[in-house]
Design an enzyme around this catalytic site. Structure first.
Site, PDB file in Angstrom:
ATOM      1  N   TRP A 138     -71.686 -96.622  63.915  1.00 11.79           N
ATOM      2  CA  TRP A 138     -71.028 -95.468  64.558  1.00 11.79           C
ATOM      3  C   TRP A 138     -69.516 -95.526  64.364  1.00 11.79           C
ATOM      4  O   TRP A 138     -68.930 -96.605  64.398  1.00 11.79           O
ATOM      5  CB  TRP A 138     -71.356 -95.518  66.054  1.00 11.79           C
ATOM      6  CG  TRP A 138     -70.434 -94.769  66.943  1.00 11.79           C
ATOM      7  CD1 TRP A 138     -69.238 -95.207  67.455  1.00 11.79           C
ATOM      8  CD2 TRP A 138     -70.614 -93.431  67.442  1.00 11.79           C
ATOM      9  NE1 TRP A 138     -68.687 -94.227  68.248  1.00 11.79           N
ATOM     10  CE2 TRP A 138     -69.503 -93.136  68.255  1.00 11.79           C
ATOM     11  CE3 TRP A 138     -71.618 -92.473  67.283  1.00 11.79           C
ATOM     12  CZ2 TRP A 138     -69.364 -91.911  68.917  1.00 11.79           C
ATOM     13  CZ3 TRP A 138     -71.478 -91.257  67.944  1.00 11.79           C
ATOM     14  CH2 TRP A 138     -70.361 -90.986  68.739  1.00 11.79           C
ATOM     15  N   ASN A 149     -65.830 -93.438  65.870  1.00 11.86           N
ATOM     16  CA  ASN A 149     -65.178 -92.310  66.546  1.00 11.86           C
ATOM     17  C   ASN A 149     -63.718 -92.231  66.139  1.00 11.86           C
ATOM     18  O   ASN A 149     -63.470 -91.981  64.947  1.00 11.86           O
ATOM     19  CB  ASN A 149     -65.473 -92.231  68.050  1.00 11.86           C
ATOM     20  CG  ASN A 149     -65.223 -93.447  68.886  1.00 11.86           C
ATOM     21  OD1 ASN A 149     -65.901 -94.442  68.750  1.00 11.86           O
ATOM     22  ND2 ASN A 149     -64.274 -93.386  69.792  1.00 11.86           N
ATOM     23  N   ASP A 150     -62.767 -92.412  67.036  1.00 10.93           N
ATOM     24  CA  ASP A 150     -61.374 -92.084  66.720  1.00 10.93           C
ATOM     25  C   ASP A 150     -60.824 -92.783  65.478  1.00 10.93           C
ATOM     26  O   ASP A 150     -61.018 -93.991  65.317  1.00 10.93           O
ATOM     27  CB  ASP A 150     -60.456 -92.516  67.879  1.00 10.93           C
ATOM     28  CG  ASP A 150     -60.972 -92.130  69.237  1.00 10.93           C
ATOM     29  OD1 ASP A 150     -61.951 -91.377  69.324  1.00 10.93           O
ATOM     30  OD2 ASP A 150     -60.380 -92.601  70.227  1.00 10.93           O
ATOM     31  N   GLN A 168     -62.462 -96.523  65.301  1.00 11.23           N
ATOM     32  CA  GLN A 168     -63.347 -97.030  66.347  1.00 11.23           C
ATOM     33  C   GLN A 168     -64.736 -97.183  65.735  1.00 11.23           C
ATOM     34  O   GLN A 168     -65.304 -96.199  65.254  1.00 11.23           O
ATOM     35  CB  GLN A 168     -63.383 -96.051  67.522  1.00 11.23           C
ATOM     36  CG  GLN A 168     -62.110 -96.019  68.320  1.00 11.23           C
ATOM     37  CD  GLN A 168     -61.955 -97.259  69.174  1.00 11.23           C
ATOM     38  OE1 GLN A 168     -62.545 -97.374  70.223  1.00 11.23           O
ATOM     39  NE2 GLN A 168     -61.163 -98.212  68.712  1.00 11.23           N
ATOM     40  N   PHE A 193     -60.244-100.802  71.886  1.00 14.74           N
ATOM     41  CA  PHE A 193     -60.170 -99.345  71.927  1.00 14.74           C
ATOM     42  C   PHE A 193     -59.026 -98.852  71.033  1.00 14.74           C
ATOM     43  O   PHE A 193     -58.346 -99.625  70.384  1.00 14.74           O
ATOM     44  CB  PHE A 193     -60.002 -98.860  73.375  1.00 14.74           C
ATOM     45  CG  PHE A 193     -61.309 -98.747  74.126  1.00 14.74           C
ATOM     46  CD1 PHE A 193     -62.455 -99.411  73.697  1.00 14.74           C
ATOM     47  CD2 PHE A 193     -61.406 -97.969  75.275  1.00 14.74           C
ATOM     48  CE1 PHE A 193     -63.663 -99.299  74.390  1.00 14.74           C
ATOM     49  CE2 PHE A 193     -62.602 -97.847  75.974  1.00 14.74           C
ATOM     50  CZ  PHE A 193     -63.729 -98.506  75.535  1.00 14.74           C
ATOM     51  N   SER A 194     -58.818 -97.530  71.098  1.00 20.07           N
ATOM     52  CA  SER A 194     -57.930 -96.887  70.123  1.00 20.07           C
ATOM     53  C   SER A 194     -56.479 -97.337  70.203  1.00 20.07           C
ATOM     54  O   SER A 194     -56.010 -97.791  71.246  1.00 20.07           O
ATOM     55  CB  SER A 194     -58.005 -95.379  70.297  1.00 20.07           C
ATOM     56  OG  SER A 194     -59.243 -94.945  69.805  1.00 20.07           O
TER      57      SER A 194
HETATM   58  C1  FRU Z   1     -61.393 -91.154  72.695  1.00 19.53           C
HETATM   59  C2  FRU Z   1     -61.632 -92.503  73.343  1.00 19.53           C
HETATM   60  C3  FRU Z   1     -60.332 -93.243  73.565  1.00 19.53           C
HETATM   61  C4  FRU Z   1     -60.751 -94.669  73.600  1.00 19.53           C
HETATM   62  C5  FRU Z   1     -61.835 -94.675  72.555  1.00 19.53           C
HETATM   63  C6  FRU Z   1     -62.954 -95.626  72.829  1.00 19.53           C
HETATM   64  O1  FRU Z   1     -62.472 -90.706  71.963  1.00 19.53           O
HETATM   65  O2  FRU Z   1     -62.308 -92.339  74.550  1.00 19.53           O
HETATM   66  O3  FRU Z   1     -59.615 -92.830  74.698  1.00 19.53           O
HETATM   67  O4  FRU Z   1     -59.721 -95.527  73.285  1.00 19.53           O
HETATM   68  O5  FRU Z   1     -62.357 -93.373  72.495  1.00 19.53           O
HETATM   69  O6  FRU Z   1     -63.834 -95.673  71.767  1.00 19.53           O
END
Ligand code: FRU
Length: 720
Positions: free
Chosen positions: A288, A290-291, A307, A347-348
Site C-alpha cells: 500500500w 499513501n502520501d 507512506q 508518518f509523513s
Molecule cells: C494523510 C496522513 C498524514 C499522516 C499519514 C499517515 O493522509 O493521515 O497526516 O502522516 O497519512 O500515513
C-alpha cells in the site's frame, strides 16, 4: 444384547470415531431474523446480502446472507439476540469481521444473563478490511447450560459496525494457536518473500536480528495459498542470523514454512505487467502507498519517498518507501528507507538538501540530504534522518528533534528561508479540536523553536489546513517582484498571504483546491535548481486496484503557478513538460466546427494511454462530450462546468469565450485540466482493458474547435 452394548461402547471410544454432528445456531440466510430479537437500527430489516451501500467490499461470509451492522452507515446502533439454546458441543465457532471495540462491538455468549464469552472485529484504524474470519470459543465447561447469543453495536464512529455469520456448535476442535512461532534464517539472499492473504487475521510479526527485536509489523499472513508475496529486505544482515517471530499462529498454518529467501521478488516476472498497474503514475511494486513524502531534488535526481505498508494491501505499518527519477516520470523504486522503531511508525514528512551543512551530517563538499518525519508513537514526535549518497539513511541518534505538542501533531514540511537564513518547519497540530499550523525555526535542523501558530479557523470537521501542510512562495504571472506565499493543506485548499520567516499572515483563505476525487496530501519538491525555478507538486492519487499485489498511486507531477484571474491571483496547475517524452503517435486535427451532425472525429484512434488537448469556443448552449474508453468528460457551456463521469466542477471560459482542456488517461483513472489549469479534476477509476474507443461529439449548437491533438502514450515501466 450384551455383546451389542459392548460393541457400541468400543465404537464410541475408538480413535477417529465420528464426532457428533455440528448444530447450526444461525446462518443468516433468511430474509428476516426469524425468532431473533432486534433493537435499534443497525441490523436493518433482516440479514444483509453482502456489502451495504457505501461500504468496502465484504467477503469471507458463507452463503448469501450475514449480519452486517453497517445498515445506514457506522452511526446506527442496536442489538440482535438469539432465542435460548442449550450448549451441547465443546465449541461455538463463527465468522466475524468489522470494527474492533470489545465493549461497543461484540458478539457475546450469555449464560444466566451474564456475558461468559465475547469476541469483536479486527479493525480499529483507517483502511483495514471487511473480510470475515473464523473464530471460536471453547465452551466445554458450560456443557448443558442454557445460553443466548447477543450481537451488540453501540459504536458510532469510524469502523462502528460488526459483521457476523455462520454460528455453529461443534465438537471439532478448531486448530490450536501457537504463541511466538519462530523461524530462523541465515541471511544469504536479499529478501524474505512473505506470503500475504488479504483479510486474514493480522499477526504481529517481529524481525529479530542476532536475537534482538528490530522491527515489528502487523501482517495478514497467509496460512494457506497467498494472494501475493511481500518482500522483506534483509540484505543489511548478510551472513547473520535473523528470525521472524509470529505472536500467534494456528498449528496448521503454513505461513512461516512457506517464506522464501530469494534475491528476487517472488513473481517478479509479472512486476509492472499487472493488469491494473498505472502505466505513467508511480505505484509501489508491492503493498500500500499513501502520501508522497520527502520530495526533493538531490545530486541530479528527483527523490520520492512515500507512506508505504510493505506487507499489506491496506494502510498500516508505515515505512518510507523510496524511488528516484531523472525526470519525475520514470521512477525506480529502491526499497524502504525508514522503518518503524521504538518511537513509532514513520508518518509523513519532507526532505531538504542541507547545502551549507548546517546540521554537520555531511561536509560542505558533500552536503547531506535530511529527512524530517513524524514518529507516530506515544508520544508522537518529529524526527530526522540523513544521507550523503541519497541511498543509505541514518536516523539521528538524538531523535526526536521536536517534542509532542499534542498527539495530533504531524507532517513536518521544512524549507530554507533565505531572508532570515534559517530553516522553517510548518507542522500540522490539532489543538483543542481545531486545525492549526505551527511554525518552527532552526539554525541546523536539529534544534527547533516555536515561532508562531496559525489558527486554521475551523471546527475540525472540514478539511481546510488539515494535515500535510506545504508552504512556498510564487511569483504572480511570472513577475519576480510581485510574489505571494501559499500555505496549503492535505485536501489542497490553500491560503495566500505573506511570510516573514516567523509568521504567515493570510490575505485570502479557504481557496479551493482540486475539483475532483481521490487526490490528497500533495507535496512540492524542495531544492529544484533556481535555473529551473519550477514549483512542482505530486499528490496521492487514490487509485484502488483490487486483485493486484499493490494498491494506490501518485498523481502526475504538475507545475504550480500563481496567475491573475478575475477574482485575484489563484493557483494553476500544468502537467510537467517531461511527460511529453511518453508520446508515441500524435494525431493533429484541423480547426473545424463540431455539432450534432459532424459525428465522431476520433473514431479511428484506438489506444489505452492517452493525452488529449482540445481548445474550443463552445456555442452558448452546447454540450461537448469526450468519451474516453468508457469514461466521460463533458463540457457544459451554459453552466460553464466540466463533468467527469457525472462529477461536476466549475470551469469558466476565458474572457474570449475559450475553453482549453488537457486530459490524461491511464489504466487507473483520468486527470483533467481545464480553464488554463485553474480547474484540476482527478478521477481514479479502473478502465476496462478491452474498451479502447474514443469519441468527441457535440450537441446543442456549434463548438468551434481551434486546436485538437491526441497523443498515444507509452508506459514508463517498459521504457527502461
Ligand atoms: C494523510 C496522513 C498524514 C499522516 C499519514 C499517515 O493522509 O493521515 O497526516 O502522516 O497519512 O500515513
Amino acid at each position: 444384547m450384551r455383546t451389542l452394548t459392548v460393541l457400541t461402547l468400543i465404537s464410541l471410544l475408538a480413535p477417529g470415531s465420528r464426532a457428533a454432528d455440528d448444530i447450526l445456531i444461525a446462518d443468516f440466510e433468511g430474509t428476516d431474523y426469524g425468532d431473533w430479537k432486534v433493537t435499534g437500527e443497525a441490523f436493518g430489516p433482516g440479514p444483509a446480502r453482502g456489502t451495504l451501500p457505501g461500504q468496502m467490499p465484504v467477503d469471507g461470509f458463507k452463503g448469501k446472507g450475514l449480519v452486517n451492522t453497517f445498515f445506514h452507515g457506522d452511526k446506527s446502533t442496536g442489538t440482535l439476540t438469539s432465542p435460548e439454546f442449550k450448549i451441547e458441543r465443546k465449541y461455538i465457532a463463527f465468522l466475524i469481521g468489522g470494527g474492533k471495540d470489545p465493549e461497543k462491538l461484540a458478539l457475546n455468549l450469555l449464560v444466566d444473563g451474564k456475558v461468559v464469552r465475547s469476541a469483536t472485529g479486527p479493525n480499529d484504524k483507517a483502511g483495514g478490511s471487511e473480510t470475515l474470519a473464523p473464530d471460536s470459543w471453547d465452551v466445554t465447561e458450560l456443557a448443558g447450560k442454557k445460553a443466548v447469543i447477543q450481537i451488540v453495536d453501540n459504536a458510532t464512529g469510524g469502523w462502528g459496525h460488526i459483521n457476523v455469520d455462520h454460528i455453529v456448535q461443534t465438537d471439532k476442535k478448531p486448530p490450536g494457536l501457537l504463541t511466538n512461532a519462530k523461524r530462523e534464517f541465515v541471511v544469504e539472499k536479499r529478501y524474505l518473500n512473505i506470503p500475504i492473504k488479504n483479510g486474514a487475521k493480522q499477526r504481529v510479526v517481529t524481525l529479530l536480528v542476532d536475537g534482538k527485536p528490530f522491527v515489528r509489523n502487523d501482517i495478514e499472513l497467509a496460512d494457506g495459498k497467498p494472494d501475493w508475496w511481500a518482500p522483506m529486505d534483509v540484505s543489511a544482515w548478510k551472513g547473520k542470523t535473523v528470525a521472524l517471530v509470529v505472536d500467534k499462529l494456528t498449528e496448521d498454518s503454513a505461513a512461516l514454512k512457506q517464506i522464501e529467501p530469494s534475491d528476487a521478488l517472488k513473481d517478479a516476472d509479472k512486476l509492472y505487467a499487472e493488469p491494473l498497474r498505472g502505466q505513467f503514475h508511480f505505484s509501489p511494486k508491492r503493498g500500500w502507498a499513501n502520501d508522497p513524502n520527502g520530495m526533493v531534488f538531490f545530486n541530479g535526481e528527483y527523490h520520492l519517498f512515500f507512506q508505504h505498508n510493505p506487507y499489506g494491501w491496506n494502510w498500516g505499518n508505515m515505512h518510507w518507501g523510496h524511488a528516484v527519477s531523472k525526470d519525475m516520470v520514470h521512477w525506480e523504486e529502491l526499497g524502504d528507507k525508514l522503518m518503524p522503531d521504538n518511537l513509532g511508525p514513520i508518518f509523513s514528512g519532507s526532505a531538504v538538501v542541507d547545502t551549507d551543512n548546517t546540521s554537520g551530517f555531511g561536509t560542505k563538499e558533500k552536503p547531506p540530504l535530511v529527512l524530517i518525519y513524524t514518529a507516530a508513537g506515544n508520544p508522537t514526535t518529529q524526527c530526522i534522518a540523513y544521507s550523503t549518497d541519497g541511498r543509505t539513511f541514518t536516523k539521528y541518534d538524538k531523535n526526536p528533534v521536536v517534542k509532542q505538542v499534542t498527539g495530533g501533531n504531524r507532517d513536518p514540511k521544512v524549507m530554507w528561508h533565505a531572508a532570515t537564513k534559517r530553516w522553517v518547519m510548518v507542522l500540522y497540530v490539532e489543538l483543542k479540536g481545531k486545525h492549526t499550523i505551527h511554525f518552527f525555526t532552526s539554525p541546523n535542523l536539529k534544534d527547533w523553536t516555536l515561532a508562531s501558530v496559525l489558527d486554521g479557523g475551523t471546527n475540525g470537521k472540514d478539511g481546510y489546513l488539515f494535515e500535510c501542510p506545504d508552504l512556498f512562495e510564487l511569483p504572480i504571472d511570472g513577475d519576480a517582484k510581485n510574489r505571494k506565499w501559499v500555505l496549503l493543506g492535505a485536501n489542497s485548499e490553500y491560503a495566500l498571504g505573506t511570510f516573514d520567516g516567523t509568521a504567515f499572515k493570510p490575505e485570502k483563505t479557504w481557496l479551493p483546491g482540486h475539483r475532483g476525487r481521490g487526490f490528497y496530501a500533495p507535496q512540492t519538491f524542495s531544492d529544484i535548481p533556481t535555473s529551473d525555478g519550477r514549483r512542482i507538486q505530486i499528490g496521492w492519487f487514490q487509485t484502488a486496484t483490487p486483485g493486484m499485489p499493490f494498491n494506490q498511486s501518485m498523481s502526475i507531477p504538475q507545475e504550480l503557478k500563481l496567475v491573475t484571474t478575475p477574482d485575484a491571483p489563484r493557483l494553476s496547475r500544468t502537467p510537467v513538460k517531461e511527460l511529453a517524452a511518453l508520446r508515441t503517435v500524435t494525431y493533429h486535427f484541423h480547426a473545424a466546427n463540431l455539432n450534432a451532425e459532424t459525428g465522431n472525429w476520433l473514431d479511428k484512434i484506438k489506444a489505452e494511454l492517452l493525452e488529449i488537448h482540445a481548445d474550443f469556443s463552445p456555442g452558448a448552449d452546447t454540450v461537448t462530450t469526450f468519451n474516453i474508453r468508457g469514461a466521460t468528460v463533458v463540457y457544459d457551456a451554459k453552466k460553464q462546468e466540466l463533468v467527469v463521469n457525472g462529477h461536476r466542477a466549475p470551469a469558466p471560459l476565458s474572457k474570449d469565450g475559450q475553453q482549453k482542456l488537457t486530459i490524461f488517461c491511464d489504466r487507473t483513472g483520468l486527470e483533467v485540466f481545464a480553464s488554463d489549469g485553474l480547474t484540476y479534476v482527478p478521477m481514479p477509476m479502473n478502465l476496462k482493458a478491452d474498451n479502447l474507443a474514443l469519441a468527441m461529439t457535440a450537441k446543442g449548437g456549434t463548438v468551434k474547435v481551434t486546436a485538437l491533438t491526441v497523443h498515444e502514450l507509452k508506459s514508463v515501466w517498459k521504457a527502461k
